[in-house]
Design a protein around this motif. Sequence first.
Motif, short mmCIF file in Angstrom:
data_model
loop_
_atom_site.label_atom_id
_atom_site.label_comp_id
_atom_site.label_asym_id
_atom_site.label_seq_id
_atom_site.Cartn_x
_atom_site.Cartn_y
_atom_site.Cartn_z
N ALA A 28 0.86 -1.18 0.00
CA ALA A 28 0.00 0.00 0.00
C ALA A 28 0.89 1.22 0.00
O ALA A 28 2.05 1.16 0.44
N LYS A 29 0.35 2.33 -0.49
CA LYS A 29 1.15 3.55 -0.58
C LYS A 29 0.28 4.77 -0.41
O LYS A 29 -0.83 4.83 -0.94
N LYS A 30 0.78 5.72 0.35
CA LYS A 30 0.21 7.07 0.38
C LYS A 30 1.13 7.89 -0.53
O LYS A 30 2.34 7.93 -0.30
N ASP A 31 0.55 8.48 -1.54
CA ASP A 31 1.35 9.19 -2.54
C ASP A 31 1.69 10.61 -2.12
O ASP A 31 0.91 11.27 -1.45
N PRO A 32 2.86 11.09 -2.59
CA PRO A 32 3.17 12.51 -2.42
C PRO A 32 2.60 13.29 -3.61
O PRO A 32 2.08 12.69 -4.56
N VAL A 33 2.72 14.59 -3.57
CA VAL A 33 2.40 15.41 -4.74
C VAL A 33 3.37 14.99 -5.85
O VAL A 33 4.56 14.80 -5.60
N GLY A 34 2.88 14.82 -7.05
CA GLY A 34 3.74 14.43 -8.16
C GLY A 34 4.29 13.04 -7.98
O GLY A 34 5.48 12.79 -8.09
N LEU A 35 3.38 12.11 -7.72
CA LEU A 35 3.79 10.73 -7.42
C LEU A 35 4.61 10.14 -8.55
O LEU A 35 4.49 10.52 -9.71
N PHE A 36 5.45 9.19 -8.18
CA PHE A 36 6.38 8.61 -9.14
C PHE A 36 6.15 7.10 -9.26
O PHE A 36 5.74 6.61 -10.32
N LEU A 37 6.37 6.35 -8.20
CA LEU A 37 6.22 4.89 -8.25
C LEU A 37 4.74 4.53 -8.17
O LEU A 37 4.04 4.92 -7.22
N LEU A 38 4.25 3.80 -9.17
CA LEU A 38 2.83 3.51 -9.26
C LEU A 38 2.45 2.19 -8.60
O LEU A 38 1.61 2.14 -7.71
N THR A 44 14.89 -3.49 -1.88
CA THR A 44 15.82 -4.40 -1.21
C THR A 44 16.88 -3.58 -0.48
O THR A 44 17.60 -2.80 -1.12
N TYR A 45 16.93 -3.74 0.82
CA TYR A 45 17.87 -2.99 1.65
C TYR A 45 19.09 -3.86 1.94
O TYR A 45 18.96 -5.07 2.20
N VAL A 46 20.26 -3.22 1.89
CA VAL A 46 21.53 -3.91 2.12
C VAL A 46 22.31 -3.13 3.18
O VAL A 46 22.33 -1.90 3.14
O1 DAO Z 1 6.81 7.30 -5.55
O2 DAO Z 1 6.20 9.31 -5.45
C1 DAO Z 1 6.99 8.44 -5.13
C2 DAO Z 1 8.14 8.78 -4.23
C3 DAO Z 1 9.19 7.75 -4.27
C4 DAO Z 1 10.59 8.31 -4.27
C5 DAO Z 1 11.56 7.36 -4.90
C6 DAO Z 1 12.17 6.44 -3.92
C7 DAO Z 1 13.19 5.53 -4.53
C8 DAO Z 1 13.93 4.73 -3.51
C9 DAO Z 1 12.99 3.93 -2.65
C10 DAO Z 1 13.61 3.34 -1.44
C11 DAO Z 1 12.56 2.86 -0.48
C12 DAO Z 1 11.58 3.89 0.01
#
Ligand code: DAO
Length: 177
Positions: A28-38, A44-46
Amino acid sequence: AQDCQVANIPVMQNFDKSRFAGKWYAVAKKDPVGLFLLDNVAATYVIDESGKMTANAYGRVIILNNWEMCANMFATFEDTPDPAKFKMTYWGAASYLQSGNDEHWVIDTDYDNYAIHYSCREVDMDGTCLDGYSFIFSRHPTGLRPEDQKIVTDKKKEICLLGKYRRVSHTGFCESS
Ligand code: DAO
């Protein structure tokens, strides 16, 4: 702690980034203004030998209004005095993808099933968040386990984002890239 002041938002206590490492699926996601990732979003964290956290992430994006693709993104994290709060620098594998600097807070996680991420980009005059985004992450692409749903709902309320999320689907769109 429900006055919605960004400065008072409770984050994960004694956050252990080594346990947080590995792959998380955004469910799930709460979007910011001008969302990017759909959708089809995963990160993956390292943690390297020196303890530094980095991440790579992917997700479906639409650029130039109608070009659909999978964005491969990279992020580095700077520690802060609060172990659950990081300063994130992010950029795309391609220059035309989004890049920038965001807060990266871990609100709550059990490390094995769910995690709640939070990032306020712009704090309003009254101390509340004017523009931000938040991911609900799961270790399982199929979603949250029923036993984690109440915990996550309670936390959404605590960070003043209850009702602001949309479901993030995983259709396999980004799996080949
Ligand atoms: O999707 O609107 C958006 C904001 C996402 C910013 C890009 C983040 C890329 C790295 C993601 C790491 C985990 C949060």
